[in-house]
Design a protein around this motif. Structure first.
Motif, PDB file in Angstrom:
ATOM      1  N   VAL A 147      15.576 -48.116  51.737  1.00 51.77           N
ATOM      2  CA  VAL A 147      13.965 -48.283  52.383  1.00 51.77           C
ATOM      3  C   VAL A 147      14.062 -49.310  53.367  1.00 51.77           C
ATOM      4  O   VAL A 147      14.599 -50.479  53.112  1.00 51.77           O
ATOM      5  N   THR A 148      13.397 -49.155  54.413  1.00 53.21           N
ATOM      6  CA  THR A 148      13.667 -50.210  55.575  1.00 53.21           C
ATOM      7  C   THR A 148      12.122 -50.349  56.096  1.00 53.21           C
ATOM      8  O   THR A 148      11.362 -49.543  56.063  1.00 53.21           O
ATOM      9  N   GLN A 149      11.774 -51.621  56.755  1.00 54.73           N
ATOM     10  CA  GLN A 149      10.474 -51.984  57.077  1.00 54.73           C
ATOM     11  C   GLN A 149      10.722 -52.640  58.258  1.00 54.73           C
ATOM     12  O   GLN A 149      11.216 -53.613  58.438  1.00 54.73           O
ATOM     13  N   ILE A 150       9.904 -52.173  59.349  1.00 54.37           N
ATOM     14  CA  ILE A 150       9.699 -52.853  60.734  1.00 54.37           C
ATOM     15  C   ILE A 150       8.133 -53.015  61.117  1.00 54.37           C
ATOM     16  O   ILE A 150       7.601 -52.092  60.929  1.00 54.37           O
ATOM     17  N   PRO A 151       7.876 -54.290  61.695  1.00 44.54           N
ATOM     18  CA  PRO A 151       8.695 -55.241  61.803  1.00 44.54           C
ATOM     19  C   PRO A 151       8.880 -56.022  60.645  1.00 44.54           C
ATOM     20  O   PRO A 151       8.293 -56.118  59.660  1.00 44.54           O
ATOM     21  N   ALA A 152       9.958 -57.143  60.535  1.00 40.34           N
ATOM     22  CA  ALA A 152      10.308 -58.031  59.466  1.00 40.34           C
ATOM     23  C   ALA A 152       8.916 -58.904  59.248  1.00 40.34           C
ATOM     24  O   ALA A 152       8.523 -59.250  58.245  1.00 40.34           O
ATOM     25  N   ALA A 153       8.301 -59.414  60.607  1.00 40.90           N
ATOM     26  CA  ALA A 153       7.246 -60.288  60.442  1.00 40.90           C
ATOM     27  C   ALA A 153       6.419 -59.905  61.768  1.00 40.90           C
ATOM     28  O   ALA A 153       6.880 -59.480  62.808  1.00 40.90           O
TER      29      ALA A 153
ATOM     30  N   PHE B 177      12.711 -44.244  54.879  1.00 41.12           N
ATOM     31  CA  PHE B 177      13.502 -44.085  53.838  1.00 41.12           C
ATOM     32  C   PHE B 177      14.368 -43.182  54.165  1.00 41.12           C
ATOM     33  O   PHE B 177      14.385 -41.958  54.749  1.00 41.12           O
ATOM     34  N   THR B 178      15.876 -43.411  53.451  1.00 41.51           N
ATOM     35  CA  THR B 178      16.773 -42.415  53.851  1.00 41.51           C
ATOM     36  C   THR B 178      16.807 -41.061  52.994  1.00 41.51           C
ATOM     37  O   THR B 178      17.440 -40.088  53.665  1.00 41.51           O
ATOM     38  N   ASP B 179      16.477 -40.923  51.820  1.00 40.29           N
ATOM     39  CA  ASP B 179      16.274 -39.570  51.165  1.00 40.29           C
ATOM     40  C   ASP B 179      14.838 -39.274  50.978  1.00 40.29           C
ATOM     41  O   ASP B 179      14.206 -39.784  50.432  1.00 40.29           O
ATOM     42  N   SER B 180      14.651 -37.872  51.443  1.00 38.13           N
ATOM     43  CA  SER B 180      13.354 -37.486  51.561  1.00 38.13           C
ATOM     44  C   SER B 180      12.891 -36.634  50.428  1.00 38.13           C
ATOM     45  O   SER B 180      11.687 -36.264  50.358  1.00 38.13           O
ATOM     46  N   ALA B 181      13.833 -36.717  49.434  1.00 37.07           N
ATOM     47  CA  ALA B 181      13.438 -36.036  47.992  1.00 37.07           C
ATOM     48  C   ALA B 181      12.491 -36.943  47.498  1.00 37.07           C
ATOM     49  O   ALA B 181      12.934 -37.455  46.033  1.00 37.07           O
ATOM     50  N   ILE B 182      11.220 -37.132  47.518  1.00 33.68           N
ATOM     51  CA  ILE B 182      10.393 -38.445  46.970  1.00 33.68           C
ATOM     52  C   ILE B 182       9.475 -37.586  46.187  1.00 33.68           C
ATOM     53  O   ILE B 182       9.109 -36.480  46.475  1.00 33.68           O
ATOM     54  N   TYR B 183       8.734 -38.239  45.293  1.00 34.98           N
ATOM     55  CA  TYR B 183       7.651 -37.862  44.492  1.00 34.98           C
ATOM     56  C   TYR B 183       6.317 -38.582  45.442  1.00 34.98           C
ATOM     57  O   TYR B 183       5.276 -37.835  45.234  1.00 34.98           O
ATOM     58  N   ASN B 184       6.479 -39.859  45.505  1.00 32.83           N
ATOM     59  CA  ASN B 184       5.286 -40.486  46.238  1.00 32.83           C
ATOM     60  C   ASN B 184       5.916 -41.693  47.077  1.00 32.83           C
ATOM     61  O   ASN B 184       7.125 -42.081  46.703  1.00 32.83           O
ATOM     62  N   LEU B 185       4.931 -42.172  47.779  1.00 37.34           N
ATOM     63  CA  LEU B 185       5.185 -43.718  48.363  1.00 37.34           C
ATOM     64  C   LEU B 185       4.139 -44.295  48.248  1.00 37.34           C
ATOM     65  O   LEU B 185       2.794 -43.989  48.244  1.00 37.34           O
ATOM     66  N   GLN B 186       4.197 -45.535  47.767  1.00 33.49           N
ATOM     67  CA  GLN B 186       3.405 -46.552  47.267  1.00 33.49           C
ATOM     68  C   GLN B 186       3.355 -47.796  48.411  1.00 33.49           C
ATOM     69  O   GLN B 186       4.284 -48.421  48.506  1.00 33.49           O
ATOM     70  N   TRP B 187       2.481 -48.182  49.097  1.00 34.10           N
ATOM     71  CA  TRP B 187       2.211 -49.570  49.716  1.00 34.10           C
ATOM     72  C   TRP B 187       1.313 -50.759  48.706  1.00 34.10           C
ATOM     73  O   TRP B 187       0.577 -50.334  48.213  1.00 34.10           O
TER      74      TRP B 187
ATOM     75  N   LEU C   1       2.211 -40.420  55.794  1.00 36.81           N
ATOM     76  CA  LEU C   1       3.677 -39.903  55.232  1.00 36.81           C
ATOM     77  C   LEU C   1       4.106 -38.554  56.011  1.00 36.81           C
ATOM     78  O   LEU C   1       3.338 -37.664  56.123  1.00 36.81           O
ATOM     79  N   ASP C   2       5.235 -38.809  56.549  1.00 36.95           N
ATOM     80  CA  ASP C   2       6.035 -37.708  57.270  1.00 36.95           C
ATOM     81  C   ASP C   2       7.454 -37.609  56.554  1.00 36.95           C
ATOM     82  O   ASP C   2       8.429 -38.256  56.626  1.00 36.95           O
ATOM     83  N   LYS C   3       7.560 -36.815  55.316  1.00 42.50           N
ATOM     84  CA  LYS C   3       8.447 -37.008  54.549  1.00 42.50           C
ATOM     85  C   LYS C   3       9.737 -36.224  55.226  1.00 42.50           C
ATOM     86  O   LYS C   3      10.945 -36.750  54.937  1.00 42.50           O
ATOM     87  N   SER C   4       9.676 -35.134  55.958  1.00 42.39           N
ATOM     88  CA  SER C   4      10.826 -34.642  56.465  1.00 42.39           C
ATOM     89  C   SER C   4      11.437 -35.445  57.668  1.00 42.39           C
ATOM     90  O   SER C   4      12.734 -35.622  57.576  1.00 42.39           O
ATOM     91  N   SER C   5      10.862 -36.718  58.256  1.00 44.94           N
ATOM     92  CA  SER C   5      11.466 -37.465  58.932  1.00 44.94           C
ATOM     93  C   SER C   5      11.824 -38.986  58.283  1.00 44.94           C
ATOM     94  O   SER C   5      12.331 -39.613  58.732  1.00 44.94           O
ATOM     95  N   GLY C   6      11.400 -39.062  56.943  1.00 45.63           N
ATOM     96  CA  GLY C   6      11.501 -40.012  56.308  1.00 45.63           C
ATOM     97  C   GLY C   6      10.620 -41.380  56.675  1.00 45.63           C
ATOM     98  O   GLY C   6      11.389 -42.411  56.751  1.00 45.63           O
ATOM     99  N   ARG C   7       9.434 -41.025  57.109  1.00 47.88           N
ATOM    100  CA  ARG C   7       8.605 -42.293  57.687  1.00 47.88           C
ATOM    101  C   ARG C   7       7.251 -42.371  56.900  1.00 47.88           C
ATOM    102  O   ARG C   7       6.752 -41.309  56.694  1.00 47.88           O
ATOM    103  N   SER C   8       6.775 -43.521  57.040  1.00 48.13           N
ATOM    104  CA  SER C   8       5.472 -43.895  56.421  1.00 48.13           C
ATOM    105  C   SER C   8       4.915 -44.908  57.396  1.00 48.13           C
ATOM    106  O   SER C   8       5.648 -45.725  57.562  1.00 48.13           O
ATOM    107  N   THR C   9       3.632 -44.880  57.763  1.00 44.15           N
ATOM    108  CA  THR C   9       3.032 -46.018  58.715  1.00 44.15           C
ATOM    109  C   THR C   9       1.730 -46.414  57.754  1.00 44.15           C
ATOM    110  O   THR C   9       1.214 -45.660  57.132  1.00 44.15           O
ATOM    111  N   LEU C  10       1.507 -47.865  57.565  1.00 40.39           N
ATOM    112  CA  LEU C  10       0.206 -48.381  57.202  1.00 40.39           C
ATOM    113  C   LEU C  10      -0.405 -48.766  58.578  1.00 40.39           C
ATOM    114  O   LEU C  10       0.116 -49.630  59.287  1.00 40.39           O
TER     115      LEU C  10
END
Lengths: 113, 110
Positions: free
Chosen positions: B4-10, B25-35, B66-75
């Motif tokens: 799991v990576t996050q951009i930006p760092a600061a 996130f690299t693996d899209s087989a997720i149950y959920n995503l939490q911020w 959440l866009d699971k297929s592309s492996g992305r989430s935004t807050l």
């Protein structure tokens, strides 16, 4: 509900000493886990448990032991502390085995000299 | 490997700005995503939980997608305030493995 509690809040050890970090939850959650948080590394999973009597290793298990004799408690043991184990330790719990919100304790800040 | 990576760092913004934090996130087989939010020297506070079947969740000025297929989430944080200053962590639930990103450190300047 107290949620997830951890003791102690702070601890200083000398290399080679042993200690147990305590974690308890009062939400009847099946899943409990331990993480360590280091600067630049994020939180990494040490050990987890999916129920009383069942534990398994996470990403960074070396140097740590766990057991789960009750649903409520999940202690983390350092048998022979090393400076590399200086970190902040978080305990967490959630209902069920997957898919539910995870709740975190306040953390234990451990320094090994 | 599940990463799991996050951009930006600061990020440093003036008060009142709308802002977006990114999580991949690299693996899209997720149950959920939490911020989560973490204040210096403190524990983690859960902000939003998005199940794998959901596209977004909202809580007050916060909106997570959440866009699971592309492996992305935004807050998305609307009308930022100095009290929003903290580190924001995303975490992906893979069942028995829960993987955290390294976090985005946010400073909102008055």
């Amino acid at each position: 509900n107290a949620g997830v509690t951890q003791t102690p809040k702070f601890q200083v050890l000398k290399t080679g000493q042993s200690m147990t970090l305590q974690c308890a939850q009062d939400m009847n959650h099946e899943y409990m886990s331990w993480y360590r948080q280091d600067p630049g590394m994020g939180l990494r999973l040490i050990h987890y448990s999916v129920g009383a009597g069942i534990t398994d290793q996470g990403e960074v298990p070396n140097g740590y032991n766990v057991s789960r004799s009750t649903t409520e408690d999940f202690p983390l043991r350092l048998l022979s502390a090393a400076p590399s184990q200086t970190s902040v330790y978080f305990c967490a719990s959630r209902k069920g085995l997957a898919g539910n919100e995870q709740f975190f304790g306040p953390g234990t800040r451990l320094t090994v000299l | 490997k599940q990463e799991v990576t996050q951009i930006p760092a600061a990020l440093s913004v003036p008060e009142g700005e709308n802002l977006v934090l990114n999580c991949s996130f690299t693996d899209s087989a997720i149950y959920n995503l939490q911020w989560f939010r973490q204040d210096p020297g403190k524990g983690l506070t859960s902000l939003l939980l998005i199940q794998s079947s959901q596209r977004e969740q909202t809580s007050g000025r916060l909106n997570a997608s959440l866009d699971k297929s592309s492996g992305r989430s935004t807050l998305y944080i609307a009308a930022s305030q100095p009290g929003d200053s903290a580190t924001y962590l995303c975490a992906v639930d893979y069942g028995q493995n829960f993987v955290f990103g390294p976090g985005t450190r946010l400073s909102v300047l008055p």
